[in-house]
Design a protein around this motif. Structure first.
Motif, PDB file in Angstrom:
ATOM      1  N   LEU B 272       0.826  -1.202   0.000  1.00  0.00           N
ATOM      2  CA  LEU B 272       0.000   0.000   0.000  1.00  0.00           C
ATOM      3  C   LEU B 272       0.860   1.251   0.000  1.00  0.00           C
ATOM      4  CD1 LEU B 272      -2.964  -0.684   2.425  1.00  0.00           C
ATOM      5  CD2 LEU B 272      -3.012  -0.405  -0.029  1.00  0.00           C
ATOM      6  N   ASN B 273       1.971   1.185   0.721  1.00  0.00           N
ATOM      7  CA  ASN B 273       2.819   2.363   0.817  1.00  0.00           C
ATOM      8  C   ASN B 273       3.442   2.756  -0.508  1.00  0.00           C
ATOM      9  OD1 ASN B 273       2.383   2.956   3.440  1.00  0.00           O
ATOM     10  ND2 ASN B 273       4.119   1.806   4.225  1.00  0.00           N
ATOM     11  N   GLN B 275       2.050   3.310  -3.073  1.00  0.00           N
ATOM     12  CA  GLN B 275       1.178   4.270  -3.741  1.00  0.00           C
ATOM     13  C   GLN B 275       1.640   5.704  -3.564  1.00  0.00           C
ATOM     14  OE1 GLN B 275      -3.094   3.926  -3.068  1.00  0.00           O
ATOM     15  NE2 GLN B 275      -2.725   1.840  -2.389  1.00  0.00           N
ATOM     16  N   GLN B 276       2.368   5.981  -2.514  1.00  0.00           N
ATOM     17  CA  GLN B 276       2.695   7.377  -2.259  1.00  0.00           C
ATOM     18  C   GLN B 276       3.857   7.860  -3.107  1.00  0.00           C
ATOM     19  OE1 GLN B 276       4.890   8.088   1.539  1.00  0.00           O
ATOM     20  NE2 GLN B 276       4.323   5.978   1.957  1.00  0.00           N
TER      21      GLN B 276
END
Lengths: 421, 424
Positions: B272-273, B275-276
């Protein structure tokens, strides 16, 4: 005259089915890609509730502090103290507001179940710049906000998840273990509206140590024409601060218009980033139009060659060069328009299906209630119609110009004897 | 055979010029896309230096009273809270499914360290309990993990190097002392290196960077507010672990001022991280453009060869009448296509080399894969990489061209000689 061209064009399409399908498919694909880009631009920049004043809002979120005495320099978010003493004193904008966000644990009193939500830390000015849809209750006003009263506005989804219903006015909830009273319930804000979006809204003054946070500054101008005046006022205020301060020289990055803010993220060299972004967009459009244009051009060339005889006869009967060119362009236009319509519809589908990725919305930016919808007004605004039409015409010209030109220059003699090939 | 094909190609050079133009432009753009995807994929698939399977983050919240006590300077209350924190920690350690547990505190921003006289900016600095290296399965190339309290007192550190185990330009395996430089106060502190681990990544897109690990001071009051707790779960116990563990530990871990928030698999969190980082969205855009290109080339080549087949009707009929097989007719088309692709490829490679050398991409603001934070130096495109990119692009295009010629070629070879000759 033109109707004949169109009739002929449709007949031509039927003649060579595979080539027609390929041409229309290629056009549709190109138009789809272009329109997706433009649609997303529209969605991000259109002024519509809950952010109806995007076109006259300016944004700032960074500042720099350089020490006058030492070698320290900091680049950081805008400190609350500077917001309070400098920016909130501005005269040109209609409203100035500070906005921050955090994540909180929200639960009912005496309950063990909690919800992790995104919390907007706002003041009274927020509700003048954003227009949220209140199901019941009201936003917090300026006296209440200044007093730091523990009031909260919640979204419908939060209300339903915590209480099982949406009429939760005057109920009490714990936000990070501090009790708050619900004074308003709003419809969920779609994730596409990044500044208005949150699950709950509280006055930042209700938090201990709120002066330690850094804030985004939003300034609502009376009209777009005030943008320059606002920038001037900010520079003046900077100058004033820097003369009276013994220790620091400060500078605010911005202020930015909505579009520039989205691209630069609030950075100082917004102009540079803006230029690069424009160059990137231009390269992309050129690519998206050029590649199909090359394909379609070669098909047109072949078609023109096949009809040399017909062109020759028409010329012999007095058709001038421009007339011949017109014919080729018109025939091509039919393909472009059909492809354009299909491409536009496909682009709507693509945006609806892939909105998370296309809008750049991360999974943690989506509210409790889900992504929400995209404003339909963005799909049918006049920039969309103009863009589609322009793209079709551009593609048409790019792909038929050279064949049309070659066709018109054919010598009658050569074309009539061409069949002996 | 090929001489013949050259002749045919030259004869129809007008029509072929278009196809060549498209294939060349397509090659160049696809080459750039291949380069980007290759680089990013390479980074993402490099081992992180840590093992994340069966590991979880444990989230512990802290109530506002703790901050108030801290700011008020109430050392007794703060001491008590610290004690509670470690009690909770021990309770979690004792849970039957937990194999290892570790607490860590990361340093924000970057600090400066010196090896011999070379100064380096270090972005990855941590204060960790000794089991940290067990939780993440970090391999020691040399030396040992922290043993206990003695290591805390003695200014000991563990380090990791970047590619080739280099730390500030020196081979980490030969580094036994590093010096911390406090630029503000202008003082330097020496640390003894007692262990060296495999290179570590902070996140998938980043390159390996130098890292420094200090022993965690258990009495640091900051831990109440700022720490991460990670656990490694026994593999056979890792089924529905999140739910089971939460139910088991919730009450025991929710002691004032702390409350249990939940656990999250670290693998999932890492994904998920991603994505940044801009590379996440850029990669998808690159895929979209590549798909666009491939579809267009497919359509274009199919159309071109379809028209070609039509105009060569009589040609083909004659060949078949003389005795050429269907297969040879098809292969003629295919070889023409491949020849065009080859020429386009050569033109394309020349253009690509120039584009990279002149940094056209940077000027145009287009994503270059190589400038990922922490690298400092932009990794240049090596000669080998040019070769790999070109080979992959050529192969991809060869497949696309081959498939798109197939249908027109088949149609052409199915022509009945009688019909074709009749048109003549």
């Amino acid at each position: 005259m033109h109707r004949i061209y169109i009739k002929q064009a449709l007949q031509l399409l039927r003649q060579n089915k595979l080539i027609s399908i390929i041409s229309i498919a290629g056009t549709a694909l190109a138009i789809m890609m272009i329109m997706v880009i433009i649609l997303i631009e529209q969605v991000k920049n259109i002024s519509i509730a809950p952010e109806p004043y995007r076109n006259r809002t300016m944004y700032m979120n960074q500042m720099s502090m350089d020490s006058k005495t030492d070698n320290w320099n900091y680049a950081m978010g805008i400190e609350y103290s500077y917001y309070k003493s400098v920016i909130s004193q501005m005269k040109t904008p209609e409203t100035v507001t500070a906005l921050s966000s955090t994540r909180s644990i929200v639960k009912r009193e005496n309950s063990l179940e909690f919800l992790s939500v995104s919390t907007a830390l706002a003041d009274a000015g927020f509700w003048k710049i954003m227009l949220l849809d209140f199901i019941e209750g009201r936003p917090f006003g300026s006296e209440e906000a200044e007093a730091g009263m523990k009031q909260v506005v919640v979204s419908r989804s939060v209300a339903e998840k915590l209480f099982g219903k949406e009429n939760v006015l005057n109920e009490s909830i714990e936000i990070d273990f501090a009790p708050y009273r619900i004074i308003g319930v709003v419809e969920d804000v779609p994730a596409a509206f990044t500044y208005a979006q949150a699950d709950i809204w509280i006055p930042y003054t209700s938090l201990p140590h709120y002066e330690d946070y850094s804030y985004d500054i939003l300034m609502l101008a009376r009209s777009k024409h005030d943008f320059d005046a606002i920038e001037k006022e900010i520079r003046e205020l900077e100058r004033h601060e820097n003369t009276i301060s013994e220790e620091w020289v400060i500078a605010f990055a911005g202020p930015h218009s909505h579009r520039a803010y989205l691209i630069s993220g609030g950075d100082e060299d917004a102009l540079d980033v803006h230029k690069k972004a424009n160059r990137r967009m231009a390269t992309l459009f050129v690519l998206l139009l050029l590649i199909p244009a090359i394909n379609l051009s070669s098909f047109s060339m072949t078609r023109v060659k096949k009809r040399m005889e017909e062109i020759g006869i028409r010329k012999a009967f007095g058709a001038t060069r421009p007339v011949i060119m017109q014919q080729v362009l018109y025939e091509n236009m039919v393909t472009s328009l059909i492809g354009g319509v299909i491409g536009l519809l496909l682009s709507y589908g693509a945006v609806l299906l892939l909105k998370n990725w296309l809008l750049g919305i991360k999974s943690w930016q989506v509210g409790i209630g889900g992504m929400g919808s995209i404003p339909i007004e963005a799909f049918v605004s006049w920039p969309i119609w103009v863009s589609v039409f322009a793209a079709c015409i551009l593609l048409n010209v790019l792909s038929a110009a050279i064949p049309a030109y070659r066709a018109s220059r054919v010598l009658i003699v050569d074309s009539l004897t061409q069949n002996k090939e | 055979m090929w001489k013949h094909i050259f002749k045919i190609t030259w004869k129809e050079r007008r029509l072929n010029a278009w196809a060549l133009l498209e294939l060349s432009v397509g090659f160049v753009v696809l080459w750039i896309c291949v380069d980007y995807v290759y680089f990013v994929t390479q980074r993402l698939t490099e081992p992180w230096g840590k093992e994340f399977e069966h590991t979880y983050w444990v989230y512990l919240g802290v109530k506002p009273e703790a901050a108030e006590a801290f700011y008020a300077g109430d050392t007794e209350a703060v001491g008590k809270m610290l004690g509670t924190l470690w009690t909770i920690y021990d309770r979690m350690e004792n849970h039957p499914a937990v194999e290892h547990i570790a607490m860590a505190n990361g340093v924000r921003g970057n600090t400066y360290y010196k090896v011999d006289s070379v100064m380096k900016s270090v972005f990855s600095e941590w204060y960790v309990t000794p089991e940290y290296f067990d939780v993440f399965g970090m391999n020691f190339i040399k030396g040992r993990p922290f043993a206990g309290e003695e290591d805390l007192a003695g200014n000991k550190v563990i380090i990791n190097g970047d590619y080739d185990h280099s730390f500030a330009g020196k081979d980490a395996t030969y580094v036994d002392k590093i010096t911390h430089i406090n630029t503000g106060k202008e003082e330097e502190t020496d640390f003894q290196v007692i262990g060296i681990v495999e290179p570590v990544k902070r996140f998938g897109y980043e390159r390996y960077l130098e890292g420094v690990y200090h022993p965690l001071n258990k009495n640091n009051p900051q831990l109440i507010f700022d720490r991460s707790i990670s656990i490694r779960v026994k593999p056979d116990a890792d089924i529905d672990f999140a739910e089971k563990f939460s139910n088991d530990i919730r009450e025991q871990a929710s002691v004032e001022p702390f409350y249990f928030l939940g656990v999250n698999p670290i693998e999932k969190s890492n994904k998920l991280n991603l994505q940044q980082y801009r590379q996440y969205d850029e990669t998808k855009s690159i895929y979209a453009i590549s798909a666009f290109l491939i579809v267009n080339i497919f359509l274009g080549v199919m159309g071109t060869f379809w028209l070609r087949a039509q105009s060569r009707n009589s040609d083909i009929g004659l060949r078949r009448a003389i005795g050429a097989s269907k297969a040879s007719v098809r292969s003629l088309f295919l070889r023409e296509g491949m020849l065009l692709l080859l020429i386009a490829g050569i033109v394309g490679i020349i253009i690509c080399v120039n584009i990279i050398l002149l940094d056209v991409l940077g000027v145009m603001g287009l994503p270059t894969s190589r400038d990922i934070h922490g690298s400092g130096i932009e990794a240049p495109v090596s000669a080998g990489q040019y070769f790999i990119n070109s080979a992959i692009t050529l192969l991809l295009l060869a497949i696309v061209v081959g498939i798109s010629i197939w249908y027109p070629a088949k149609k052409a070879s199915d022509i009945q000689p009688v019909e074709a000759l009749r048109d003549e």
